[in-house]
Every structure is written in C-alpha cells, then in structure tokens.
Design a protein around this motif. Sequence first.
Motif: not given
Length: 419
Positions: A24-33, A246-251, A257-268
Amino acid sequence: MILRDTTARTMLGSILVSSIGMGLYTLALGQTLFQHTGNAQAFAMIFALQGLGAVAVLPFSGPVVDAFDSRIVYVLCSVLRALTVGVIVIALSTGDGVVTVVGTAAVFLAIFDNVQRTAFFKFTAHHIAGERAVAFNSLIGIAIQAGSLIGMAALGLVLMVGTATQALLVDVVVSSVAATVVSRLRVPRQESAGRLRESTLRSALPGLLHDWAGLFRRHRHEVVVFGMVLMCAGDFVYSYGLSTLVVPLVDAWHGGQPWAISALEGTLGAGMITATLFTRYTVRQALLPVWVSLQAVIAVALAFTTAPALHYVGFFLAGFANLNAITLLLTLLQQHAGPMDKAKMASLRLLAIGGGTAALMPVLGLAARQSLTAAFLTLAALLVPFAACGLWAAVRFVPRTAAAAKEEAGAQPELTPAA
C-alpha cells in the motif's frame, strides 16, 4: 512441512502483515508524488535516497545485529518504521515541502528497514537453517507478494472513501501489528553473539572493524561470492524500476486509471507467487544468468509494447524471473556465510542493494523524463552487467558444505553464547 514450525509460521505471518503495509505504501506514495510533481523522477529519487540511507547504516548494522538478539532488533525496527511513516503522512497532509520532508523520512525509513532485514537474515540462518531454508525462503516470496496484493486491494478500498495520503495510515497500523506478533515469539535456542556485545564505546569501532576484516579474510579466496553480493542489487533495481515506471505507463497506455496501477503491480506479484510453486526446479545455480537475462529482455519488450494486455504478460513474467533470482541469491549467501558472519553477510548484501539503488535509480529517473521507451531500455541496459556476473557465479561458485560450516563454527574462538 515448514509451516508446522511455529517459528517459521510466526515470521512468515509477520512478513505477510508487513508486506500489506509496504504494498500500500509504495503505490500510495508513488501516486501522491506523481500528483505533486507531474513526473516519475521524484519517486525515483525517493528510492535513491533510500539507497543512501542503506549505505549509511549497513556497515554498522551487521556487526551490531550479530552481537544482539535478532528478534529484539526486528521488533524495534517495526516500531520505528511505524513512527516514520506517520511523519510522512503528516508531511503529505500539510503539503509543505513535501519532497524534502518525504525524502528525509525515506532515508530514516531505509535505515530501519535495512537493519530489520539484517536481523531477519540472521534470525532465519540460526533458527530455520539447513534444508528447510530453501522452502522457507521461497515462502517469503509468497508472503511478501500476497501481502502486497492485499495492500493494493486495501488501497483501492481506502481510495473509495479517502485519499492516498490517508491510506498510508494502514502501513502505520500493520507495522505495529508485526512488531507485536514477533515480540511474543519464543525461539527454541540461543543465537551466536559477536564481539561487539561486550564492547565499550571506546572499543566498539575497533571491534566492528575486526568483525568486518574477519569476514573478508575468510572469503579472500572467493571473489565470486562478492560478485554474487553485488548481483543482489540488480534484482531490486529492476523491481524498483517497474514500480517507478508503472504510473507513467498507466498514464500513457491505460487511460490513467488508478486501478490499472494496482492491477499491473498485482500481476507482478502474481508472477512471483507462481514462481514459488516451482522453486524445486527453478532455484538452481546454473539458471541464475537465465533469470537475470530474462528480466532485461522483458524490459526491452515493454519499451516497445503499446498493447495493455501485453503489459500484464510482461509484468507477470518479470515477477516470475525476479523472484527466482532473488530467492537463489538469498539462499546461497545465507547458507554460505559462517555462523559468526550471518548478519554481516546480510549487511553486505543490503549494502550492495542500497548502493546500487542510490547509484542507478537517478539514471532511470533521468531516462523517464525523456520518454517511457527510453526508461525501459535504460532499465534493460542496467541489468546487462548483472547478467554477466550471474554467468560467472553459475560457473565458478562452490557452495559451502554443512560439514565445512560446522568445522568453521568449532574453530571460532570469539563465539560466545547469547544472553
């Protein structure tokens, strides 16, 4: 079965809980920054600062952890992590000097995390050693990735009612839970205590230098071991690189879509979990260069792939290869280190990871400012020397036998019982 061992089960549970917060920390901090700065460079710099924090503490953490109870050190670091993430939450909430405050907190977070990993390495080597180590180390991957997936799912739920900044509070809670779980653990036997245990402040530095000199002396004819230590950096730079991109890739290709970031990290993570089912066949010394090279090939493929479906395939295969390389190197180094060198070998490994991250993540950040394609190609290029080192290790490394380890343990004059 390894899960019948109470000690192993408790530590895996602690890792699972901690990984929920970390995912949660990695994705949330990445999105916020990304929202604050508009590019991925700031997040890449956070990883670089974490690497500098690791470089600063790891020369000391190995001898210190070797001297003390690894369980107590592990618990203390979980508590300090919770407090540090709390500081990050406050900084992001106020919006004042976000990058500076978060970067500073990230250095301290790296210090606590790396000391904790050193303690975990030593704890495992002493209490879950022998042929159970591979099984346990592969389950670490499952615990980490399962926790990360839960953390990503939790982020989605929190974002329905709150913000990414508020979601970081979950990391504070789970770090506290992890500390509580391990603090209640009672291990069946004592650990080896190093020289620094009885040192005064005046003699601490000479004792520390003596400890490190002993490790290098014992491995002076095994240069390939230090090559393998350096290799550990490659796997983490790669995983950090994917988390950064992953964030600029989704962008760029997934409509932002924010869910795609979680989905890709989840696939990893799913790729890593799947890899743990085959470690009996895939965690082999001869395959080390294969797994590192495969990660580089996947990065090249991602550089030129615009189809979202293929991004998921690439992230899955990247996770599969990454987990095999990490597990193999961790197990070989953990078992090869002598009884008085467990934590120091962990520190050396984490020092390589920290130094590699500090040196290479800014390169990736600069490439990301040029283009997403340039960033993925840079990530692939960074892995080339690690793949070459993997080939060297596959050919030249000779693992320590159990008999040799016991013989060395009996020859260590400074080995004293832990209080």
